[in-house]
Design a protein around this motif. Structure first.
Motif, mmCIF file in Angstrom:
data_model
loop_
_atom_site.group_PDB
_atom_site.id
_atom_site.type_symbol
_atom_site.label_atom_id
_atom_site.label_comp_id
_atom_site.label_asym_id
_atom_site.label_seq_id
_atom_site.Cartn_x
_atom_site.Cartn_y
_atom_site.Cartn_z
ATOM 1 N N GLU A 174 0.792 -1.210 0.042
ATOM 2 C CA GLU A 174 -0.287 0.306 0.239
ATOM 3 C C GLU A 174 1.076 1.074 -0.094
ATOM 4 O O GLU A 174 1.717 0.958 0.411
ATOM 5 C CB GLU A 174 -0.976 0.190 0.850
ATOM 6 N N SER A 175 0.690 2.338 -0.231
ATOM 7 C CA SER A 175 0.719 4.008 -0.480
ATOM 8 C C SER A 175 0.937 4.298 1.109
ATOM 9 O O SER A 175 0.640 3.950 1.797
ATOM 10 C CB SER A 175 -0.024 4.240 -0.899
ATOM 11 N N GLY A 176 2.606 4.392 1.021
ATOM 12 C CA GLY A 176 2.708 4.730 2.511
ATOM 13 C C GLY A 176 3.769 4.084 3.270
ATOM 14 O O GLY A 176 3.723 4.293 4.387
ATOM 15 N N LEU A 316 1.165 -1.126 8.061
ATOM 16 C CA LEU A 316 1.114 -0.916 9.194
ATOM 17 C C LEU A 316 0.200 -1.511 10.221
ATOM 18 O O LEU A 316 1.065 -1.738 11.360
ATOM 19 C CB LEU A 316 1.191 0.853 9.323
ATOM 20 N N ARG A 317 -0.727 -1.668 9.608
ATOM 21 C CA ARG A 317 -1.939 -2.028 10.223
ATOM 22 C C ARG A 317 -1.459 -3.393 11.117
ATOM 23 O O ARG A 317 -2.363 -3.689 12.201
ATOM 24 C CB ARG A 317 -3.236 -1.760 10.529
ATOM 25 N N TRP A 358 -4.713 3.329 10.275
ATOM 26 C CA TRP A 358 -3.478 3.360 9.241
ATOM 27 C C TRP A 358 -3.557 4.038 8.083
ATOM 28 O O TRP A 358 -2.593 3.226 7.799
ATOM 29 C CB TRP A 358 -2.156 3.650 10.265
ATOM 30 N N PRO A 359 -4.732 4.282 7.819
ATOM 31 C CA PRO A 359 -4.995 3.300 6.098
ATOM 32 C C PRO A 359 -3.506 4.645 5.111
ATOM 33 O O PRO A 359 -3.319 3.799 4.309
ATOM 34 C CB PRO A 359 -6.166 4.501 5.685
ATOM 35 N N ASN A 361 -0.340 4.926 6.187
ATOM 36 C CA ASN A 361 0.686 3.873 6.857
ATOM 37 C C ASN A 361 1.870 4.544 7.310
ATOM 38 O O ASN A 361 1.369 6.047 8.187
ATOM 39 C CB ASN A 361 0.973 2.898 5.419
ATOM 40 N N VAL A 362 3.367 4.093 7.350
ATOM 41 C CA VAL A 362 3.902 4.647 7.948
ATOM 42 C C VAL A 362 4.331 5.956 7.488
ATOM 43 O O VAL A 362 4.867 7.636 8.356
ATOM 44 C CB VAL A 362 5.650 4.133 7.488
ATOM 45 N N ARG A 363 3.958 6.988 6.225
ATOM 46 C CA ARG A 363 3.760 8.522 6.159
ATOM 47 C C ARG A 363 2.832 8.742 7.138
ATOM 48 O O ARG A 363 3.211 10.493 7.581
ATOM 49 C CB ARG A 363 3.765 8.287 4.310
ATOM 50 N N GLU A 364 1.766 8.387 6.979
ATOM 51 C CA GLU A 364 0.861 9.056 7.960
ATOM 52 C C GLU A 364 0.934 9.141 8.903
ATOM 53 O O GLU A 364 0.662 10.762 9.490
ATOM 54 C CB GLU A 364 -0.952 8.375 7.611
#
Length: 470
Positions: A174-176, A316-317, A358-359, A361-364
């Motif tokens: 996924e993105s991020g 991330l989830r 955290w949809p 992911n790490v970037r969010e």
């Protein structure tokens, strides 16, 4: 016959490793600690030192200085790659995670000895003595990915196996999720680490310019082309080309890229002659390329060229406790930037970080923590400062367990006669008809997640009627 020193305090591991290497024609000496190695051997006389990271008395990284430029391979049983990164910064040539399989160890040893011999033939003794630590580690570079969940551990193992090869790699996730970090790790741990890593976001380049950007152009090949220009593929010659969001690449550019992979050649826009390039391709996408290929939106032949090795990044989830480890690392980084080292997360903020999906992911997560550090006026970051879409009322303030009722109060079923599990079951069954899940959890002094887990373990069904769960 190469002479190898093993420094390991666990006798079973040391003996097994000795037998493995001796069976493969290596001469072996061994020590149980840095001090024992220092007292019993001239460490610089060995061709290779294999040392555990955690040893009694002094860490295994002390062997790097004692080896005086000879290669040191660090063994670590610790989940995070950060310790391995630190070891390589100090001059270790590589690291290997325990438990390792025999082939992995033998390949690492053979590769290190071969590279060190090659380096010794191509550098003068003066240059080696000038900076032995740098000379010992240049082939490998660094890898820096935070997280110790099972999914990430499996990914680290694949990175280590894939990086030394020349195979094309497709990174999916996924993105991020950090696909570029994986690409950088693959490059840094490859034989191409001294050459460039050129990163290109295919979605960020206008379709009309993408062929020129990737493959270059000749003077006058189109309006505005006042001079010839090398493309990004050409710039990556000898190194690695990372194409992020490759699913957004137009079909015509895909055809040109396929020629690079098949023939090792590029032709600039407007050019007549082709030229040779030596590029390893790493591609990344959050889209399903296989389905895109079936619908004609992505070339099927290019998909199979890319899909030699596929690495899947977990969201991330799905990474469990990694989220807090990453959050703490981001907090430390942002606190240093803002010169506010006293900042910390409140208990509710930590709950929010763990429970949020955290949809992005790490970037969010990184953006949320940067925002909270900027907005925080005290020393504690509250949950609302994170700015994430989570119901703060569902977070549980730490509370003392509910007080047991006294027999004098007329309670016919006194709590003191119950075990903790009995008390939980009794309390939930008695009160769930008129209390929400949030209220039940607060009264019990636990989180809603913990309440749900105990229900599952004890077989207590949720009520079918009564108060609406919040």
């Amino acid at each position: 016959m190469p002479h190898i020193l093993i420094v390991e305090d666990e006798t079973i591991i040391r003996s097994a490793l000795r037998r493995l290497l001796e069976r493969n024609q290596y001469q072996i000496s061994e020590a149980g600690s840095v001090q024992e190695a220092r007292e019993n051997f001239s460490v610089a006389d060995f061709d290779l030192v294999i040392s555990d990271l955690r040893l009694p008395g002094a860490p295994g990284t002390e062997m790097i200085q004692l080896a005086q430029g000879k290669p040191v391979l660090i063994m670590t049983s610790y989940a995070s790659l950060r310790s391995a990164v630190d070891s390589m910064k100090m001059g270790a040539v590589d690291y290997i995670a325990k438990p390792f399989d025999h082939d992995e160890m033998l390949q690492a040893v053979a590769h290190i000895l071969r590279e060190h011999q090659h380096k010794a033939r191509n550098q003068t003794p003066e240059k080696l003595a000038e900076n032995p630590a740098t000379a010992a580690r240049d082939d490998n570079g660094e890898i820096g990915i935070i997280g110790s969940s099972a999914g990430m551990q499996a990914l680290y193992g694949k990175i280590r196996k894939v990086a030394p090869t020349s195979s094309n790699v497709l990174i999916q996730g996924e993105s991020g999720t950090g696909k570029e970090l994986v690409a950088r790790a693959l490059h840094n741990l490859s034989k191409r680490s001294r050459a460039p890593l050129i990163s290109v976001n295919c979605a960020a380049i206008p379709e009309s310019l993408i062929e020129s950007e990737l493959f270059g152009h000749e003077k006058g090949s189109f309006t505005g082309a006042s001079a010839g220009r090398a493309g990004l593929v050409e710039a990556a010659d000898g190194g690695t080309l990372f194409l992020d969001e490759i699913g957004e690449l137009p079909l015509e550019a895909q055809a040109r890229l396929l020629r690079v992979l098949q023939d090792g050649e590029i032709r600039r826009v407007g050019a007549v002659q082709s030229q040779r390039v030596d590029v390893r391709l790493i591609a990344a996408t959050h889209r399903d390329l296989k389905n895109l290929a079936k619908t004609g939106q992505f070339r099927e032949d290019l998909y199979y060229r890319l899909h030699v090795i596929s690495l899947q990044l977990p969201a991330l989830r799905e990474r469990g406790a990694d989220v807090m480890e990453i959050a703490q690392a981001f907090l430390a980084r942002q606190s240093a930037v803002m010169e506010r080292p006293e900042l910390r997360f409140s208990a509710l903020a930590e709950q929010a970080i763990r429970l949020y999906s955290w949809p992005g992911n790490v970037r969010e997560l990184e953006n949320a923590i940067e925002r909270s550090v900027i907005l925080c006026e005290g020393t504690e970051i509250s949950a609302d400062l994170l700015g994430i879409d989570i119901a703060l009322d569902d977070l549980d303030e730490p509370q003392d367990p509910p007080a047991e009722k006294s027999p004098a109060a007329g309670n016919s079923d006194p709590a003191e006669d119950l075990s903790l599990e009995d008390y939980f079951q009794h309390f939930v069954l008695e009160h769930q008809e008129h209390m929400t899940e949030t209220e039940l959890a607060r009264k019990l002094g636990i989180s809603r997640k913990c309440l749900w887990e105990r229900r599952q373990r004890l077989g207590i069904p949720r009520r079918k009627t009564g108060a609406t769960s919040s």
